[in-house]
Every structure is written in C-alpha cells, then in structure tokens.
Design an enzyme around this catalytic site. Structure first.
Site, PDB file in Angstrom:
ATOM      1  CE  LYS A  76      39.219  69.667  37.929  1.00  0.00           C
ATOM      2  NZ  LYS A  76      38.951  71.079  37.602  1.00  0.00           N
ATOM      3  CB  SER A 151      41.968  73.373  38.819  1.00  0.00           C
ATOM      4  OG  SER A 151      40.666  73.205  38.328  1.00  0.00           O
ATOM      5  CB  SER A 175      39.706  75.108  35.994  1.00  0.00           C
ATOM      6  OG  SER A 175      40.299  75.739  37.102  1.00  0.00           O
TER       7      SER A 175
END
Lengths: 484, 93
Positions: A76, A151, A175
């Site tokens: 990420k 997210s 997320s």
C-alpha cells in the site's frame, strides 16, 4: 502459480519447481497486461523487484531463507519505502521519496519478500471507495463499473485479480476489511499496537493499524507473522509476545463460541447479505462451533464517535503539510500565511479538506467537551460492550459491509452516505480489536465478506477459525471472470 | 454551517478555500456535523474518556542520542533549503 497459497508458493520455491525470478516475472506480466484497466497500482517497481528476486533466489539456494523469501507482494502506498515514491494517494506527496523505510517495509525486506509496486488508495487513507485518490479511482475486478472499497482498494483489487499473491493494507475504520469484503479476498486488521506504525503516513494515530490482504486466512497469517511485534520507534507499539499464527493443518474449531451481535443483524442489513452471513454461520456450526446471541448496545454511537475522533486526529496529523520540510509547496508564496494556505489548498483533495475542517471544528475552543471528550467517553462504552460480549463468546461474527460493491460515483457526492459504508467496521477500531474479513458468498454476483472479531491479541483464533472455514468452502479461491 | 463559519474554520485550518467552494463545503460539513451530533442524546456523564483502547500509557526512553545525523538526507526532499536551513518567505523586514 495463479491461485496457490503462500505456503504452496513457498514450497514451490524451495523445491525448485520455479524460481523467485520466474514467480516475480509472472506477476509483473499480469500487472503489465491487466493492471492499467484496474488502476490498482500507483507505481510498479519492476526493476527493483527483479533484483530482489535474484537476491531471494541466491538466498534460497545458499540457505538462510525465511518461509516468505522470494514471494512477491503489493505494498500500500502509505508505507514509506526508501528510494521509491510514497504518495499516500495525494498530490501533496506526489514527489515524496522517503529517506527511510517503514518498519513494515523493513520487516518484509528482511524476510526476503519481493515488492512488485505500490498500490492505489484513497488519499491519506480517507475513504471507502478508492475514488478519493489523486491517481484516479480503482476498479473492482468483479465488475469494472463498481468500486473496490477503500481505503486499501488498490491492494484488495490487486489480490482479487491475482496481480499479486498478497498485499499490505492499513485499517483506521475498516480500510482493510471493507475492501476485502467488496473484492472477495481475506483481510486481517490486527490488534491496535500489534504492528509498528513507524513509517506509516499518519491519519488517525489512535486508530491506524497495518494488516494484510490475501486470498486465504493462512496466507494472511504468514505475512502477519513477519510484520507483527514490538518496535520501540512506535510509541504505541505493544510489547507483547507474538504467537505462532499459522494454524496446524488439522486444526479444528469444535466448541468455539461464536457470538452474533444483535446490532449486526438489524433491520438495516441488506437481506441478501444477511442470508450469506447466516449461511456462513451455519457452516461454522457444522464445524462444531456453538453460537450465542450477544449485544453491543453502544454500537449506534460508533459512527458519530469515529467521525469526531478520526477527523480530530487527522487535522492534527496533517498540520505537518506546510510546504516547508517535504511534500508539495505552492509557487512564489507572498508570505508564510500564503505559503501554508495555498500549499494545503493545492495539495489536499476534497475529502481530506472536509476532514481537516471537521477536525478543526470539533477541537476548536469551546467545543472540545461537547465533541472530542464525549466521543472518547462513547469510545470507552463501545470497548466495554465488546469486553462483555467476549465473556460469553470467543469470537464475534457479522457482516463486514452493509452493501456489496457499489457503482463508481454512486456515493461520491454524499460524504455521510459514504461514511456509513464503515458502519460494521469502525467500532472494532475504536475498541482496538483484531478482526478478519473472510469471503463467504455472493449476492447479485458480487462478493460478500463475513467479519470475525476477536479479543485483543487473539489473532491466532481468527486465523484458526478462518482456516477451518476455508478448508470447507472455496469462496476465497474464486477469481473474477476474465482474471482466472 | 453558514459561509462565515466555513471561512473562519478554513482560516484556523490554514486552508485557502475558493469562493466557489464555500457553499458546497458548508453543506457537506453541516451534514457531517448532523451525523456526529447523534452523540448529543447519549448520556455519558458517568463515563471516563478513553484515549487508548488498551489503556496503555506513553513509554519513556533513556535520554540518550540514538539517531545518526541525517540532515542532508532529510533536507534533500525539502522544497527549499540553503546552508542546512529550511527556507520560508521573509517574516521580518
């Protein structure tokens, strides 16, 4: 190589069935051929990946290899990576190249894992659809007209489309677990303090926690094993021993007490999702679990409390973006005030601005008691509700998301409707608990995830239950059409 | 939330907001505040606030130098530096 577990990939590498370079090329090719249509990656680090794969192959040959050595992963774009851009999905950090590695990056490097690239995400991890990325929305591989969740949407989409065998994520209010649910993959958010936040771009520091997304619970266990543990550089890292997370092949969950929180099965739950979760609960009963109804009466306070605490911490954390030390700086500022206000207006997207403003509001003089303090009180009540539920249950089970993947643009104009995408996940962050999303079925052709929550530092129970459930089901092995 | 309040808030947050943005922001912020105001009806007077879910407190470390000097690496990513200093617009004439 496409649909093998990390354990199988690890054995394949050790047996010489394929090399890390071959495995890495295989996934880099998939990213090259299919990555652009999903927009799952912000950067692809092919050259570095192949160098790392060569090094992993040498280690595998010469000894000293870790079980994950040579296995590729997607990272990420919120974890700092020395020498590779870390954008956090924001224009503010478009040119930011960290001078150091995050603890998670360090540990994955030390294990010999091979980073394929950095995944797309909602800007500063604020969002539930990945539409808030400066680098464009991510598309759900199950239906390109739909969002992957957020997210960690790029990580979830990458794993679902098998552009990477596993990925890192972070979870402040859902997320990891919500995009895992919307993309049909497994995702674990560990106990607050279990994984070091050192080098993670901060959003809400009392809630942020790093975790893992992969096809199965066993895969997540292997990667969490590598990244969990105490780190003195994170002042909220917990100095607790890390148990063996990998469940034995013959593990069972006979007698495990599964609590079903009444509030997770209320009238507002989509009946199609409710039916999938009930079927999953029936499968757990078949495996010998006992089910018991429990209640979390303060659950309804979690959304209001979260949307005070998270923006408050966000406004404080994001005060650092002032155009002076790193990140974007506006052109030709007239004075310091102009420097700050214009830099921040240009660098932040709409949702980040909203949260900074809400956070500034609730923390402003005269409002502290009514908002921040009251939210902290609600937070205790929510945590204590969970503690009481865990007196009667070993794990809690419910849906991870109130809907399946929604259409791109469907909620983009209405922040509050978007916020309620996290209604089943945020209470877990407020209480600091570990939880996992397990693919549990489909509704209307789209994946549905079951969320399982455990007491603090009982991640191993989630992996054991997940492993047993996934031994009997194949939802986690299903791949979206066109990506098989 | 009215236009004056949005402008004051943006000023506190050091965010420049364009004239065209203010109205939409006011609408969004009002909707978000309506969500968080659901806390108002909860009776929580007897509850202690919780800052850390595991009730942990900040660790203290020995007052020793543990970091190397990496000023050059840190300043290399700064937008504007000279002679080891971060440069900002002139503050005093």
């Amino acid at each position: 190589m496409l649909n093998r577990s990390l354990g199988e990939l690890s054995r394949g590498l050790r047996n010489g069935d394929f090399s890390s370079v071959e495995l890495t090329r295989f996934f880099l090719d998939r990213i090259e051929n299919r990555g652009a249509e999903l927009n799952a990656f912000i950067s692809v680090t092919a050259e570095r990946a192949l160098d790392d794969a060569h090094a992993a192959d040498r280690k595998l040959r010469d000894g000293g290899a870790h079980p994950l050595t040579g296995i590729p992963y997607a990272h990420k774009d919120l974890f700092c990576t020395e020498g590779v851009a870390t954008t956090c999905g924001s224009a503010m950090l478009a040119d930011f190249v960290s001078p150091y590695d995050a603890a998670v990056s360090e540990r994955l490097n030390a294990a010999g894992m091979v980073m394929l690239g950095k995944t797309n995400m909602d800007e500063f991890a604020m969002g539930s659809s990945n539409e808030n990325s400066f680098y464009g929305a991510v598309r759900n591989p199950w239906d390109a007209a739909r969002v992957p969740g957020g997210s960690s949407g790029g990580s979830a989409a990458a794993v679902a489309a098998r552009l990477a065998p596993c990925a890192t994520g972070t979870d402040t209010g859902g997320s990891i677990r919500q995009p895992a649910s919307l993309c049909g993959v497994t995702g674990v958010k560990p106990t607050y303090g279990r994984v070091s936040r050192y080098g993670m771009v901060a959003f809400a520091s009392s809630l942020d926690q790093a975790g893992v997304l992969a096809a199965g619970a066993g895969d997540c266990a292997l990667v969490l094993q590598a990244i969990a543990g105490f780190d003195p550089r994170d002042s909220t890292s917990m100095d607790e021993p890390v148990p063996d997370y990998t469940p034995p092949a013959d593990a069972n969950i006979r007698g495990l007490r599964v609590g079903l929180p009444r509030e997770y099965f209320g009238a507002d739950l989509d009946p199609a999702i409710g039916a999938v979760i009930e079927q999953a609960v029936a499968a757990l009963r078949q495996l010998g679990c006992e089910t018991v109804e429990v209640s979390l009466p303060a659950m309804s306070l979690s959304a209001p409390a979260y949307y005070i605490l998270a923006p408050a911490e966000c406004s404080s954390n994001l005060a650092r973006y002032d155009g002076v030390r790193y990140g974007h700086r506006c052109d030709a500022p007239a004075d310091c005030d102009d420097l700050y206000t214009r830099t921040r207006a240009e660098g932040f997207g709409a949702e980040v601005k909203r949260r900074v403003l809400v956070g500034t509001y609730v923390l402003s003089s005269g409002y502290y008691d009514a908002y921040y303090l009251k939210a902290q009180k609600a937070r205790r009540r929510i945590r204590d509700d969970f503690a009481r539920a865990f007196e009667r249950a070993d794990v809690l089970v419910g849906p991870a998301s109130p809907t399946t993947a929604f259409r791109l643009g469907e909620k983009a104009g209405d922040p509050v409707t978007m916020y309620l995408s996290d209604v089943y996940t945020i209470a877990v962050n407020l209480a600091g608990l570990p939880a996992i999303t397990l693919p549990a079925g489909v509704a209307g052709g789209l994946p549905v995830g079951m969320q399982m929550i455990a007491p603090h530092f009982r991640e191993q129970d989630l992996f054991r239950a997940g492993h047993c459930y996934q031994r009997e089901t194949d939802w986690h092995r299903r791949m979206p059409e066109g990506f098989e | 939330m009215n236009i004056e309040e949005v402008i004051k808030l943006a000023r506190l947050a050091r965010l420049k907001v364009g004239d065209g943005e203010v109205e939409g922001l006011g609408r969004d912020l009002s909707a978000i505040l309506a969500l968080v105001k659901r806390l108002e009806s909860a009776s929580l007077d007897d509850v202690e606030p919780l800052a850390h879910p595991l009730d942990a407190v900040q660790r203290l470390r020995a007052d020793e130098v543990t970091e190397d000097d990496r000023r050059d690496a840190f300043q290399k990513i700064a937008p504007h530096t000279r002679d080891g200093f971060y440069l900002v617009p002139k503050v005093i004439d």
